[in-house]
Structures are given as structure tokens and as C-alpha cells.
Design a protein around this motif. Sequence first.
Motif, mmCIF file in Angstrom:
data_model
loop_
_atom_site.group_PDB
_atom_site.id
_atom_site.type_symbol
_atom_site.label_atom_id
_atom_site.label_comp_id
_atom_site.label_asym_id
_atom_site.label_seq_id
_atom_site.Cartn_x
_atom_site.Cartn_y
_atom_site.Cartn_z
ATOM 1 N N GLU A 283 0.824 -1.218 0.000
ATOM 2 C CA GLU A 283 0.000 0.000 0.000
ATOM 3 C C GLU A 283 0.855 1.264 0.000
ATOM 4 O O GLU A 283 0.513 2.259 -0.646
ATOM 5 N N HIS A 284 1.983 1.233 0.732
ATOM 6 C CA HIS A 284 2.833 2.425 0.802
ATOM 7 C C HIS A 284 3.453 2.733 -0.557
ATOM 8 O O HIS A 284 3.672 3.895 -0.906
ATOM 9 N N ILE A 285 3.712 1.703 -1.382
ATOM 10 C CA ILE A 285 4.253 1.946 -2.727
ATOM 11 C C ILE A 285 3.201 2.617 -3.599
ATOM 12 O O ILE A 285 3.499 3.576 -4.329
ATOM 13 N N TYR A 286 1.966 2.137 -3.509
ATOM 14 C CA TYR A 286 0.884 2.764 -4.282
ATOM 15 C C TYR A 286 0.641 4.204 -3.840
ATOM 16 O O TYR A 286 0.321 5.078 -4.658
ATOM 17 N N ASP A 287 0.783 4.456 -2.535
ATOM 18 C CA ASP A 287 0.636 5.833 -2.041
ATOM 19 C C ASP A 287 1.694 6.752 -2.650
ATOM 20 O O ASP A 287 1.406 7.888 -3.043
ATOM 21 N N ILE A 288 2.930 6.244 -2.731
ATOM 22 C CA ILE A 288 4.013 7.043 -3.327
ATOM 23 C C ILE A 288 3.739 7.276 -4.804
ATOM 24 O O ILE A 288 3.945 8.375 -5.329
ATOM 25 N N LEU A 289 3.260 6.243 -5.494
ATOM 26 C CA LEU A 289 2.949 6.391 -6.918
ATOM 27 C C LEU A 289 1.850 7.429 -7.148
ATOM 28 O O LEU A 289 1.884 8.171 -8.131
ATOM 29 N N ASP A 290 0.883 7.474 -6.223
ATOM 30 C CA ASP A 290 -0.171 8.502 -6.319
ATOM 31 C C ASP A 290 0.432 9.903 -6.231
ATOM 32 O O ASP A 290 0.049 10.807 -6.969
ATOM 33 N N SER A 291 1.396 10.063 -5.317
ATOM 34 C CA SER A 291 2.028 11.383 -5.167
ATOM 35 C C SER A 291 2.857 11.753 -6.392
ATOM 36 O O SER A 291 3.059 12.928 -6.695
ATOM 37 N N LEU A 292 3.343 10.740 -7.122
ATOM 38 C CA LEU A 292 4.134 11.002 -8.326
ATOM 39 C C LEU A 292 3.286 11.504 -9.487
ATOM 40 O O LEU A 292 3.820 12.011 -10.477
ATOM 41 N N GLU A 293 1.948 11.361 -9.376
ATOM 42 C CA GLU A 293 1.067 11.823 -10.446
ATOM 43 C C GLU A 293 1.228 13.321 -10.690
ATOM 44 O O GLU A 293 1.038 13.814 -11.805
ATOM 45 N N GLU A 294 1.539 14.090 -9.609
ATOM 46 C CA GLU A 294 1.757 15.532 -9.767
ATOM 47 C C GLU A 294 2.920 15.799 -10.721
ATOM 48 O O GLU A 294 2.893 16.745 -11.509
ATOM 49 N N GLN A 295 3.949 14.944 -10.650
ATOM 50 C CA GLN A 295 5.101 15.117 -11.537
ATOM 51 C C GLN A 295 4.724 14.794 -12.977
ATOM 52 O O GLN A 295 5.196 15.451 -13.909
ATOM 53 N N ARG A 296 3.853 13.802 -13.145
ATOM 54 C CA ARG A 296 3.395 13.490 -14.497
ATOM 55 C C ARG A 296 2.655 14.690 -15.098
ATOM 56 O O ARG A 296 2.852 15.040 -16.260
ATOM 57 N N GLY A 297 1.799 15.345 -14.271
ATOM 58 C CA GLY A 297 1.061 16.520 -14.741
ATOM 59 C C GLY A 297 2.000 17.642 -15.153
ATOM 60 O O GLY A 297 1.771 18.317 -16.164
ATOM 61 N N LEU A 298 3.063 17.841 -14.380
ATOM 62 C CA LEU A 298 4.044 18.876 -14.695
ATOM 63 C C LEU A 298 4.740 18.579 -16.013
ATOM 64 O O LEU A 298 4.895 19.462 -16.868
ATOM 65 N N LEU A 299 5.145 17.331 -16.220
ATOM 66 C CA LEU A 299 5.849 16.963 -17.448
ATOM 67 C C LEU A 299 4.931 17.097 -18.669
ATOM 68 O O LEU A 299 5.368 17.550 -19.736
ATOM 69 N N GLU A 300 3.671 16.706 -18.512
ATOM 70 C CA GLU A 300 2.715 16.861 -19.617
ATOM 71 C C GLU A 300 2.543 18.339 -19.969
ATOM 72 O O GLU A 300 2.455 18.708 -21.135
ATOM 73 N N ALA A 301 2.479 19.181 -18.927
ATOM 74 C CA ALA A 301 2.342 20.618 -19.161
ATOM 75 C C ALA A 301 3.560 21.172 -19.878
ATOM 76 O O ALA A 301 3.445 22.016 -20.776
ATOM 77 N N PHE A 302 4.739 20.697 -19.517
ATOM 78 C CA PHE A 302 5.974 21.126 -20.191
ATOM 79 C C PHE A 302 5.946 20.765 -21.678
ATOM 80 O O PHE A 302 6.296 21.560 -22.544
ATOM 81 N N ILE A 303 5.513 19.534 -21.949
ATOM 82 C CA ILE A 303 5.482 19.067 -23.334
ATOM 83 C C ILE A 303 4.462 19.861 -24.149
ATOM 84 O O ILE A 303 4.678 20.172 -25.319
ATOM 85 N N ASN A 304 3.333 20.188 -23.524
ATOM 86 C CA ASN A 304 2.302 21.002 -24.191
ATOM 87 C C ASN A 304 2.449 22.470 -23.782
ATOM 88 O O ASN A 304 1.500 23.117 -23.371
ATOM 89 N N SER A 305 3.662 22.977 -23.898
ATOM 90 C CA SER A 305 3.980 24.300 -23.360
ATOM 91 C C SER A 305 3.216 25.426 -24.046
ATOM 92 O O SER A 305 3.006 26.485 -23.459
ATOM 93 N N GLU A 306 2.794 25.212 -25.297
ATOM 94 C CA GLU A 306 2.083 26.274 -26.018
ATOM 95 C C GLU A 306 0.733 26.593 -25.390
ATOM 96 O O GLU A 306 0.243 27.710 -25.500
ATOM 97 N N SER A 307 0.114 25.612 -24.755
ATOM 98 C CA SER A 307 -1.218 25.830 -24.179
ATOM 99 C C SER A 307 -1.169 26.111 -22.678
ATOM 100 O O SER A 307 -2.202 26.174 -22.015
#
Length: 683
Positions: free
Chosen positions: A362-386
Amino acid sequence: MYGYNYWDEKQREELAFKRKTILRGVGEKVYEYFFEKIEERGLCSREGQRDMACEIVDAMIEDKHFLCEAGVGIGKTYAYLVPLMLYWKKCTEPIIIATSTIALQNQLLGDIERMKSDLKARADVILIKGQAHYLCKERLHDYSEECDEETKIILNTIDNSGNQEDADFDISEKLWDKINVNNYNPRLCDKCVHKTYCTYYGLRKEVRRTKGFVVCNQDLLISDLMKKSWEYGDTRSILTDDYKYVVIDEVHNIEGKVRNALTGSLGYYDIKKSINKLVKACRRNDSIHRSSKEYISIIDSMFDAFMQDITRQDQAASKDNCDIEKYSVPQKQMQKAHQLKKLYSDIYTTAEATAEFEKNNEHIYDILDSLEEQRGLLEAFINSESNVFWITCPKKKKEGIVLYYCPSDIANDVKKLFFSDKRIRTIMTSATITAGNSGDSKEDYAYFLKTTGLSDKSCILSEPKESPFDYDKQAIVYYNDYLANPSENRELFIEQGVEELIKILEITKGKAMVLFTAKSDMKKVYNKLVGRVPYKIIIQDERVPQKEVISQFKSDINSVLLGAGSYWEGVSVEGVALSNLVIFKLPFPVPDPIYEKKMERCKNGLMEVLVPEMVLKLKQGIGRLIRKEGDYGIVSILDPRIGDGSNAQYKGVVWDAIPIKNKTNDLNEVKAFYKNITQEIQL
């Protein structure tokens, strides 16, 4: 199929006709209330109020949104409550009223109860504040097990209250942050052993099923609308789905509120912490170790580059005599997003596979949930025009850097949330919406329409309702021509401004609030004022709640309060304690990536973005002086850019927008005015 559509359309037409018939009856009752019986009810008859109420009914009949700038003192709350309460009596549909301040929410409760009594309506009324205002009994229980005995006594007392304001004594913000609701999750809270006695849990259930009035903050309404929209990925709504009418009071904040709701952020410290926790949890997986090491290495190089660029931007800003709160993000660093995303995907996939083979996973899944914020940041970087990006770094150290991002076209998001659902109609009002005073409503509301995506064809644009206060009798505006231009010689302007301020304070013997656009200016003026005037100088302190600072100011009637930021609006000091309002510098927004992106879309960024923003904030600030009929005083604008000798192209726009037309650049006239008005009031 054709027959089904025909009857479906026929039914809609019949319902629309029935609603219009009901609303015409409501209109007759509204007219009777404001034009024939208002004085019988012990209320003052105000032209702006009754016109606004009748126009709201017109918007309801025409099935349109409604927008109205309502000057201080016209009674805008009653203007929308009367038609909505009369409508509720006929249809018993939920009504949502959203504001941006707790003070107005509490005032609304009293106004709604009076309206219920006046109109003999039995509507339920629910006030739901932001979740942070409510006690979480689970967090209280956990914290009480680890604190000292003295704190336990306090916690036992708090346990009897449902929210911060209901406690019989002041609770420190530091303590409250440890025991309040900080992350309401319906799935988890449904299983909580404390839910039967949880105030917030009960309120969340009530607002889902109520047929009455719900008073909430704008943030909660925005969150609800986002959850109702599939586009934002969460359908667990907060409020009932059955409402037709939403009121947004203090609507001038709505663009910023939506931007805040759609802003993602991630700090250097948080990135490293979550990755290190994952490495530790998956310590036997060499692949995660290698990928994480490379990932952190790239992050380190990015944030080192950010720090260097922050230093460069600070140096450039000091030459231009301005402060930076939001730093631009170097485009070169954003190009590393693809490489980081590949590493992130490898880390996430491998960790997920590892978790499947771990017993206590469960603690690994909790950490993976917190990593979702980093995924959002990277997606925003890639779609930097919008998207638009910025950095904050208050401590000027790499470890304190926080990276933010949000959609670049917030107007489109505001439109989707508030104006796209044909079932819902929004009634919007505030004392400051227009950025001009041309007499053409479409032109005066143009900046608001542009920044919210609201179409004038789907909305009734009410002619701004002037305050019933006699501003020219109650107040005077003092301006000057001889101070240095703050955009050309900031230090000289501050030196001269302090000398001018001392003369102005002498007229009223203190009793003043001085508003600043930059905290650095505020601190410099504070240091130069202390010891030179015989009044207590109170300066805004981020460590002290605003209500405590205002309380200090009110209790010492001759004191002088220096404030910035939130002190430009929402502060209400009635009576003689605030007799002198000083605008140290015109409140142009501090240049940042958000405003730069807005200005890129304009032919004239100054006049189309910066000036409207400045005018709206200036009107908010000036509105602090006259809060009721008996208030009086001086507004002083020290910035010479609207003086007689200025050639600024926005000078006329500013003077047209200021409601006080009685103005002078002669301090002797100001002294005479204040002496005369004080004597009149005393008589």
C-alpha cells in the motif's frame, strides 16, 4: 425517432412557457416589494437596488446570465435575494450563492433569514465554508495522542465545536492546521468512525440533497463545477445537481479563482522527497535505482539553471525599479521534459510491477499517487504552447524553488465552467467590475467579458448602479504633480513620498491606511516613518491574521496602517478610525508570465491589460474609505502619473473611473475640507 423528438421538444416548450409565466408573477411581486412596500418593511428605497432587482427578473424571463456593477451601499444583496426567494417559493429549486469572503457569507445568512421572514418562505439555508475551517475528529484524535497535557486540555475543548469560528477562544493557526479537514475524500470519510459527529461530513451530505439556499465560497463552487465536468476528470460533485440559478457575489475575483483552481505546482524539495521515498520502498530493484538517479540528476541541472536565471531576472528588475514575485521559466530547460517523461514512465511502470509482488504494497501505491503531480508537470511542459509557467523562490535558494503552471487561456475555462451549461444561469455582481466609465455598458464591461469568455449576447449587461452615497460631499481626492515618477526614479519617489505622506497624516492626526503595490516599498516607508510621526504605525505582517491587524488598527483611533496585497479589498473599517486613505503608487500589476501571456494577445498591452487591471484594483482600494452613509475623509494619490502635468494616455481613464469627482492638488484645500466636514459631523 422523429415523433419522439417532436414530443420532447413540445415538452420543453411547455416547461419554458410555464417557467416564464411563474417568472412574470415573480416580477410583479418584486415590483410591489421595492416600489410599494419597502418602506413599510423598515428599509430605505434605493433606485439602484430596485432597478437591479427588476433587471434580474428580466434576465430570468429571457433565460440569460446577468452582470451588474453595484456601487457600495445600494443593497445589492437584497436586490438578488428578493427575486430569488420569490422564485424559490414557487419552484422550490436549490439556489447557490458564492462569495469570496467569510464576512459576506455570514452577512448573507442574516439577510436570507430576514428575507424568509419578510416573504414567508420556509427555505432551508446552509452555510458551507472551505474545508480548512472545519475540525477533523480523526486528525484531532491522532494529534492528541502525541501532544503535551496542556495542549490536550485545549483539544478536548475544541472537540465540542465543529469549526474554527465556533470555538469559545482563539485557536492558533499553527495548532488548527494540525487538526482541521485538509483532504476530504468521500470514500475514506464514509468509513470514518467519527462521521456521525463530523460537522463537515454532515454538511457535505446536506448540500447534496438540499432544496433550499446554499451559501459557499467561490472556490467550493468552482471545485463542484470542475467535478461535474467530465473534461476535468472527476464526477464526484459537491453541491446538488438540481440548481438553476447561481449567484456569484464579488465576481471580480472569478478569473483569478479559476486560475488558482487550475494551477499545478511542484517544488524541488517535493520532487526529490517522493523519488527518494520510492527508491527506499523498492530498494531491491536496481532498475528503479538507476533510472531515479538519472532522473534526479536532470532535475538538479534544471533547478540549478532556474536559480541562475532567477538571479539574472532580479538584476534586470532592480535596474527597472521593480520587484518580482513570479519569475519566467527559461524555455531551454523545458526541452528536457521529453527525456524526463521517458524516465518517469520507466520508474512508474517498474515500481508498479514491483508493488504487485510485495506483500505490504500500500505504501508503494501511495508514493505512486504522489508522483502523479510530476506526471502533470511533465505533460504541461510538453504542451507548453497551451500553458503558462512561472517560478517562485522567496528564500533565493534552489531548495525553495516551486514551479507553477496553468492553462494560458483561462477565459476559455471560465466560460466552460460557468456559461456553457444551458441549464444553469449565473447572476454576477460586485462593486468593481467595469474598467471604464464611457456610458456604453458593453465597452465598460469589455475587460471582464474578455477575461471570462462571457458573451454579451447570452447576458444582460446592467448599467452600473452608482452608490447612493454623496461622495463629493463626504470625500475629496488629493493628487500631486511634483513627486518623481516612480517608474523612472523609484528611490527618489519613495523619499519624496514619505515627506508628502507626513504632511497628509498631520491633517487627520493619523486615522489612515496607506496602500502599497510592493511589500519592499511598504517596508522602506515604514522604516522612514517610524519616529517621525506621533502615531502608532502598524505594518502588515504575514505571520498575523488580517483580522487581528485590523482589530489593532481600529482600537487605536489615531494609528496608521500600512498594507499591500489583500488589504486593497475586503477590509471594512467604518467610522472615524479610517478618515484618510493613501494610495502610495498606482496599482499596476507587477510584470509576470501570466500578464505577459495576456499582453501577447493584444495590440496595446498597456491599455488593454495593465490599465484595466490597475483601474479595478484602484477602485477596490478607494472603496475602503466610504463604507456607510456617515463616513467621510480624504483619498490621497501620491503617484504623479495622473497629475495635471502628466501626459500618460491612461490619465483620463483613471479619473473617469474614480467615483469621487471632488479633487484638488492643493493641500490647503484638503485641510479646509477636512476641518469643515469634521465640524459638520460633530454638529
